[in-house]
Design a protein around this motif. Structure first.
Motif, mmCIF file in Angstrom:
data_model
loop_
_atom_site.group_PDB
_atom_site.id
_atom_site.type_symbol
_atom_site.label_atom_id
_atom_site.label_comp_id
_atom_site.label_asym_id
_atom_site.label_seq_id
_atom_site.Cartn_x
_atom_site.Cartn_y
_atom_site.Cartn_z
ATOM 1 N N VAL A 231 -58.849 11.752 50.541
ATOM 2 C CA VAL A 231 -57.609 11.774 49.756
ATOM 3 C C VAL A 231 -56.446 11.706 50.730
ATOM 4 C CG1 VAL A 231 -56.222 12.978 48.048
ATOM 5 C CG2 VAL A 231 -58.711 13.253 48.045
ATOM 6 N N ARG A 232 -55.697 10.618 50.614
ATOM 7 C CA ARG A 232 -54.536 10.421 51.491
ATOM 8 C C ARG A 232 -53.282 10.352 50.644
ATOM 9 N NH1 ARG A 232 -58.036 7.695 54.710
ATOM 10 N NH2 ARG A 232 -57.711 7.982 56.932
ATOM 11 N N GLU A 233 -52.248 10.983 51.148
ATOM 12 C CA GLU A 233 -50.959 10.934 50.457
ATOM 13 C C GLU A 233 -50.392 9.517 50.530
ATOM 14 O OE1 GLU A 233 -48.524 13.977 51.992
ATOM 15 O OE2 GLU A 233 -46.967 13.721 50.478
ATOM 16 N N LYS A 234 -50.431 8.946 51.718
ATOM 17 C CA LYS A 234 -49.968 7.573 51.918
ATOM 18 C C LYS A 234 -51.178 6.697 52.180
ATOM 19 C CE LYS A 234 -47.441 7.854 55.596
ATOM 20 N NZ LYS A 234 -46.710 7.108 56.633
ATOM 21 N N GLN A 235 -51.030 5.424 51.889
ATOM 22 C CA GLN A 235 -52.105 4.504 52.212
ATOM 23 C C GLN A 235 -51.971 3.997 53.645
ATOM 24 O OE1 GLN A 235 -54.540 4.370 49.901
ATOM 25 N NE2 GLN A 235 -53.145 5.889 49.076
ATOM 26 N N ALA A 236 -50.740 3.943 54.140
ATOM 27 C CA ALA A 236 -50.508 3.440 55.488
ATOM 28 C C ALA A 236 -50.345 4.612 56.448
ATOM 29 C CB ALA A 236 -49.248 2.577 55.505
ATOM 30 N N ASP A 238 -51.803 7.519 57.677
ATOM 31 C CA ASP A 238 -51.749 8.917 57.259
ATOM 32 C C ASP A 238 -53.125 9.539 57.446
ATOM 33 O OD1 ASP A 238 -50.498 11.178 56.365
ATOM 34 O OD2 ASP A 238 -50.452 10.588 54.241
ATOM 35 N N TRP A 239 -53.143 10.809 57.759
ATOM 36 C CA TRP A 239 -54.410 11.530 57.871
ATOM 37 C C TRP A 239 -54.804 12.038 56.489
ATOM 38 C CZ3 TRP A 239 -56.061 10.145 62.331
ATOM 39 C CH2 TRP A 239 -55.204 10.041 63.425
ATOM 40 N N LEU A 241 -55.768 14.456 53.456
ATOM 41 C CA LEU A 241 -55.459 15.839 53.079
ATOM 42 C C LEU A 241 -56.758 16.605 52.850
ATOM 43 C CD1 LEU A 241 -52.657 14.971 50.503
ATOM 44 C CD2 LEU A 241 -52.333 15.969 52.785
ATOM 45 N N LEU A 312 -58.087 18.892 45.606
ATOM 46 C CA LEU A 312 -58.356 17.633 46.304
ATOM 47 C C LEU A 312 -59.782 17.609 46.842
ATOM 48 C CD1 LEU A 312 -55.041 16.902 48.256
ATOM 49 C CD2 LEU A 312 -55.642 16.413 45.886
ATOM 50 N N GLU B 574 -55.832 13.613 38.987
ATOM 51 C CA GLU B 574 -56.810 14.502 39.636
ATOM 52 C C GLU B 574 -56.423 14.832 41.074
ATOM 53 O OE1 GLU B 574 -60.890 13.519 37.178
ATOM 54 O OE2 GLU B 574 -60.746 12.854 39.241
ATOM 55 N N ILE B 577 -51.744 11.974 43.586
ATOM 56 C CA ILE B 577 -51.236 10.871 44.412
ATOM 57 C C ILE B 577 -50.477 9.882 43.520
ATOM 58 C CG2 ILE B 577 -51.830 8.981 45.988
ATOM 59 C CD1 ILE B 577 -52.681 11.644 47.153
ATOM 60 N N TYR B 615 -42.431 10.858 50.254
ATOM 61 C CA TYR B 615 -43.075 11.319 51.485
ATOM 62 C C TYR B 615 -42.261 12.202 52.398
ATOM 63 C CZ TYR B 615 -46.034 7.397 50.072
ATOM 64 O OH TYR B 615 -46.820 6.541 49.373
ATOM 65 N N GLY B 639 -45.349 2.971 54.559
ATOM 66 C CA GLY B 639 -45.758 1.742 55.239
ATOM 67 C C GLY B 639 -45.933 0.641 54.209
ATOM 68 N N ALA B 641 -48.420 -0.665 52.883
ATOM 69 C CA ALA B 641 -49.408 -0.426 51.825
ATOM 70 C C ALA B 641 -48.882 0.520 50.746
ATOM 71 C CB ALA B 641 -50.689 0.142 52.442
ATOM 72 N N ASP B 642 -47.742 1.141 51.002
ATOM 73 C CA ASP B 642 -47.256 2.183 50.086
ATOM 74 C C ASP B 642 -46.155 1.722 49.142
ATOM 75 O OD1 ASP B 642 -48.833 4.290 51.283
ATOM 76 O OD2 ASP B 642 -47.480 4.146 52.996
ATOM 77 N N PRO B 695 -48.417 15.339 46.392
ATOM 78 C CA PRO B 695 -49.570 15.678 45.545
ATOM 79 C C PRO B 695 -49.554 17.152 45.137
ATOM 80 C CG PRO B 695 -50.270 14.370 47.424
ATOM 81 C CD PRO B 695 -48.820 14.665 47.630
#
Lengths: 327, 711
Positions: A231-236, A238-239, A241, A312, B574, B577, B615, B639, B641-642, B695
């Motif tokens: 589960v990532r907050e950002k797609q680009a 990001d580590w 969560l 999460l 769920e 996000i 963010y 980024g 992708a976001d 989230p």
């Protein structure tokens, strides 16, 4: 960054001879994606760097009678691009491919991923691995702990293990091969990690005089169906969560055996045995996956600011099971 | 004679078309030199020592050990012992050494003795912060809010707001300084190349004529780079002491800790409407922190102002880094507070927010007609009427889809600007202006205006900016640059052209008044066959070029713009996000000079908007007084992708063009936070009260709504 000596051995023997008796004395350098940042911020200031990229036997992916050997200096991108691994271990490959940034995947190595230091911001801001102020007061419980542990967090360690590969490798029963002055030892990756009790302990069993030389996957490991859900907050860039890695042995539509390991939720990769038991004997469907997710977080004790991570982790386990079941 | 006024639509040959920015190739190939890229012979590297405490009295500063460190050439004390530092990251000592690493190591050898004092870095309400930690801001009343509220059929109450974010310029603050005898040259990353020269001269007690500042390219300012800052003079002093050029740029941690923060603003809001949607009353108490500074006067309620209203603002004084103007200061936060409250009121009525906004459009004031058009245009682009569904009527499944909208405003009147235009006998043309290109396309705009004036392509114009030796021009802030430089360029170019026409007229056997410059020629306007090429005309100048000046004039520009934005998001209920599916932005800014760079401004604003909506947040730790995420791992920026899909529409034509040129940098960054927040509320049926919408906040909002915590 403090000045340091630099050694570039070309053999295992030379590499071991370059290492000192403490982490202050020497550090192993491979991709450097984590170590150099730590050094620039004076979090670590080893007097000597031992660059192992010139040691041929630490690289390469080989298949033998005992199983699969992934060399320590194999990069994450090499792992992600390996066609054989992609077929046999889709979960492992997807975990490697999901490591943020092409730059890190191109430089970062398998052993580096396993041995990188926690990203706890108190640690990275100079308050030590156990994140305590000058008076010894732990900073995480009363501070901003949104990214900290929800399991195994009774203290004194509150950080989360940051490895992207460890959970899926543990689920596959991987061992680490470790070379030291007394020879080579093998250890289950699951036992390699520990929650340190004091500031002088590291979060893994590796001694300063040792080097992780390879990761070993036992023969037959490819029979597990694996999946990873992060589960990532950002797609680009990001580590995760929270993350879950699942390995299933499915027989006639029923899960015969399950291994479920969560990442980014505890000071060590967290084996969810209650969830594994909950799933055994069931079809990997929405209901059993949700129940396993529930079981995985049953023992969670969130800190003041990370209750959301319980949800999460629960969802990550559920979704990883469903994906592994579909595979 | 050529006339200053912008040509009518049928006469424009460059204005309103799309041109790629002139410096794109230089930037993308690495030839463009930013302040960070300047390297001078013998240059040293500067580094500052920063306070590790959020609040402390400095008892003593001992630089003796640092001075003896390898490579150290100069040390300058920047802070007087006995005084208090007010945030962690405040600069105390600067030093310069042969290498960057030596400078960093030496900075660690400076000994500062602190008496640590109590701090406050949490973003609290005034009540929680306590009496000594607040300062009263504005308070206002219009109409009779209490009586009006009593007549409302629907009332809502809510708390809304936005936390502290930083500017996070990709090029950090800083400069390279070099002395030649008593003359200083400074290459700075600055939004104010003309202004900081004066600031440096004052700080260094040297004549302003001895200071030259240069900013050819810069990697972002967003309002945080108006001043020379303490590190400008400190760098010059290091340079002077060492007798060598010095480069001193902030590192990422310093950049995030102290080189710019957008204040937080929160508000408790009560508002009411009639059953038919007519807005009747607004009542709000707002607060927020801008660091140790007080004051604050956020424009609440924002754009759509109920006829009866009461507002009160209180500043909370904290030991976080100081606030700086952040792209449309106070507007994005005020927009979130207002537009989210209005959206909640519409949902309570219940009413489609688009209908609700249209119904109340008169409360936006004189620009109501534009807002009406812009909302309808945006609705058409995103297919609002087909896609929008009331809150809580979503399909089953964990991923919910939602739509949200917002409107915004900004001034954008052009600043004072001077330009000179030179026409050379060989036909080449130069424009000189002491302005700077923040990355917005200023160079390209100047070339376009000059080219339009002379009937020449952009490539025929040489634009010289980014140097304080050029004629004085304003700071690039408040979206004021395009108005300033386009007007001064137009007037300088027209003045130059008129001199040329006077010179050339006898050769064409015409009066200067009968001539025009068009299509690469100088010709008789009513008899275009009587012409000479531009180069032939310029050759008539003999050996002496024409040099003419021009100043911004108000007849070419205007101020006051509007825009509407709509966002479509999906929310995984769920995991909490949020993903952006699409944002449409409809924007007016008077006469659009270059459609491509105008649209680019809006695209960039939307990326920044997604970032602050979802963010980014400057996270402070009360225990240590430190910023926890002064890095780009945990100070999160969107980024590729976001960001989802963006579509931009510029309002042009009658009603817009004749207003003249108006700035655009700020307005489109105002609405994304509110539009995205409203889309999230529409998707999940409940409001996430503050941005960024993490989230954790989404799950908490859902838990609050369902009482179970499970999605």
């Amino acid at each position: 960054m403090e000045a340091f000596a630099y050694a570039r051995p070309t053999s295992q023997k030379e590499a071991l001879a370059s290492l000192g008796a403490s982490f202050e004395e020497s550090a192993v350098l491979a991709g450097g994606t984590d170590l150099l940042s730590l050094m620039k911020n004076y979090v670590e200031s080893p007097k000597r760097l031992v660059d192992i990229r010139g040691v041929k036997e630490f690289g390469g992916i080989t298949r033998g009678a005992e199983g699969l050997r992934i060399g320590a200096t194999v990069t994450l991108q090499e792992l992600a691009d390996d066609a054989g691994l992609r077929k046999d271990f889709p979960g492992l490959v997807s975990a490697a491919a999901a490591v943020p940034s092409m730059q890190i995947r191109n430089m970062g190595t398998v052993a580096g991923d396993l041995c990188q230091r926690p990203r706890c911001w108190y640690f990275r801001n100079g308050f030590g691995l156990l994140a305590r102020d000058a008076k010894g007061k732990p900073l995480v419980p009363g501070g901003d702990n949104r990214y900290h542990a929800i399991l195994g967090n009774e203290g004194p360690a509150y950080f989360v293990n940051p490895s992207s590969l460890a959970p899926v490798l543990i689920a596959l029963g991987a061992e680490v091969e470790i070379a030291g002055e007394k020879g080579t030892r093998k250890e289950l990756l699951e036992r390699f990690y520990r929650a340190p009790r004091t500031e002088h302990e590291r979060e893994y069993t590796l001694a300063p005089s040792e080097i992780v030389t390879a990761v070993l996957l036992p023969k037959g490991a490819e029979q597990w169906r694996t999946a990873v859900y992060e589960v990532r907050e950002k797609q680009a860039l990001d580590w995760p969560l929270a993350a879950a890695s699942v390995a299933l042995r499915i027989d006639g539509g029923t899960v015969r055996e399950a291994r479920i390991v969560m990442g980014h939720v505890a000071p060590v990769p967290w084996r969810a045995q209650e969830a594994e038991r909950a799933l055994a004997g069931k079809a990997p469907d929405a209901e059993s996956a949700a129940k396993a997710g529930e079981a995985a977080v049953r023992g969670a004790h969130p800190l003041s600011g990370n209750k959301y991570k319980v949800q999460l982790a629960r969802v990550a386990v559920k979704r990883a099971i469903l994906e592994a079941g579909r595979a | 004679m050529a006339d200053y006024h912008w040509p009518p639509a049928d006469k424009r040959f460059l204005i309103g078309k799309s041109f790629t920015r002139l410096d794109g190739p230089a930037k993308s190939s690495g030839r463009a030199k930013y302040a960070y890229d300047i390297n001078r012979p013998g240059m040293l590297y500067g580094r500052m020592v920063f306070s590790p405490h959020a609040h402390a009295k400095i008892k003593s500063i001992d630089t003796a050990a640092a001075e003896k460190m390898p490579g150290v050439r100069a040390v300058v004390v920047m802070f007087e012992p006995g005084k208090e530092v007010l945030w962690a990251g405040q600069e105390i000592v600067a030093l310069a050494a042969d290498t960057e690493d030596q400078a960093r190591d030496a900075a660690r050898a400076v000994k500062v003795d602190y008496e640590v004092l109590p701090h406050l870095v949490s973003d609290l309400t005034p009540e929680k912060a306590g009496a000594g930690r607040t300062s009263a801001g504005s308070e206002a009343k219009e109409g009779d809010p209490d009586a009006a509220m009593a007549t409302a059929d629907v009332k809502i109450e809510g708390t809304y707001g936005a936390g502290i974010i930083t500017h996070c310029c990709l090029e950090a603050h800083g400069q390279v300084t070099e002395w030649e005898a008593d003359k200083l040259t400074m290459w700075a990353s600055s939004q104010n190349v003309t202004g900081i020269a004066g600031e440096m001269s004052k700080a260094l007690s040297i004549p302003a004529s001895n200071v030259r500042t240069i900013t050819q390219y810069m990697g972002g300012g967003f309002g945080s780079k108006f001043g020379a800052d303490p590190w400008g003079p400190a760098c010059a002093n290091l340079s002077k002491k060492a007798g060598r050029p010095v480069k001193m740029m902030l590192e990422r941690d310093q950049e995030l800790m102290e080189a710019g923060a957008r204040p937080s603003i929160y508000a408790k809001v009560r508002l009411g409407a009639k059953k038919d949607g007519t807005l009747v009353a607004w009542d709000s108490e707002s607060w927020g922190t801008s660091g140790p500074q007080g004051g604050g006067n956020p424009p609440i309620p924002y754009v759509m102002r109920a006829p009866n209203r009461r507002t009160k603002h209180t500043a909370v004084l904290t030991n976080t880094g100081p606030g700086r103007a952040w792209r449309a200061p106070n507007h994005p936060q005020s927009c979130v507070i207002t537009m989210c409250a209005l959206d909640d009121l519409a949902a309570a009525i219940p009413m489609d927010p688009l209908d609700f906004f249209l119904k109340n459009i008169e409360f936006t004031g004189e620009r109501g007609k534009s807002y009406h058009e812009e909302l309808l245009k945006a609705a058409d682009m995103i297919d609002w009427k087909k896609k929008w569904r009331p809150r809580g009527t979503q399909d089953s499944g964990p991923v919910k889809r939602g739509l949200g909208l917002s409107i915004h405003t900004w001034g954008g009147g052009g600043h004072q600007s001077n330009a000179t235009c030179t026409i050379h006998p060989d036909g080449s043309v130069e424009i000189n202006i002491g302005s700077q290109d923040l990355g917005t396309g200023t160079r390209t705009i100047i070339a376009l205006v000059a080219g339009e004036t002379f009937g020449l392509p952009l490539s025929a114009i040489t634009v010289n900016i980014g140097d304080s030796r050029y004629p004085a021009s304003g700071a690039s802030g408040g979206s004021t640059t395009v108005g300033g430089v386009s007007a001064s360029t137009r007037r300088a170019a027209t003045n130059a052209l008129n001199e040329l026409l006077a010179k050339v007229a006898p050769y064409l056997d015409a009066k200067p008044d009968d001539l025009e410059a068009a299509e690469g020629t100088v010709r008789v306007a009513q008899d275009p066959g009587r012409a000479m090429t531009w180069n032939q005309a310029c050759a008539k100048l003999g050996a002496t070029p024409i040099a003419a000046a021009g100043q911004r004039s108000l007849d070419l520009i205007s101020s006051g713009v509007g825009g509407a934005q709509m966002a479509e998001v999906t929310v995984d209920t769920e995991t909490g996000i949020v993903r952006i599916e699409e944002i449409v932005a409809v924007q007016d800014c008077g006469l659009v000079l270059n459609t491509k760079t105008a649209e680019s401004q809006v695209f960039g604003a939307l990326i920044m908007g997604v970032t602050y909506a979802l963010y980014e947040e400057k996270l402070m730790d009360e225990q240590t007084g430190l910023c926890l995420n002064p890095d780009m791992e945990f100070y999160k920026l969107a980024g590729l992708a976001d960001i989802g899909k963006f579509r931009v529409h510029m309002m042009t034509g009658p009603g817009y063009d004749e207003r003249g040129v108006i700035g655009l940098g700020e307005p489109p960054v105002v609405s994304p936070g509110a539009a995205i927040s409203n889309a999230v509320a529409n998707a999940i049926g409940v409001r996430v009260p503050t941005i960024p919408i993490t989230p954790a906040k989404v799950l908490a909002a859902l838990e609050g709504a369902s009482g179970t915590g499970r999605a």
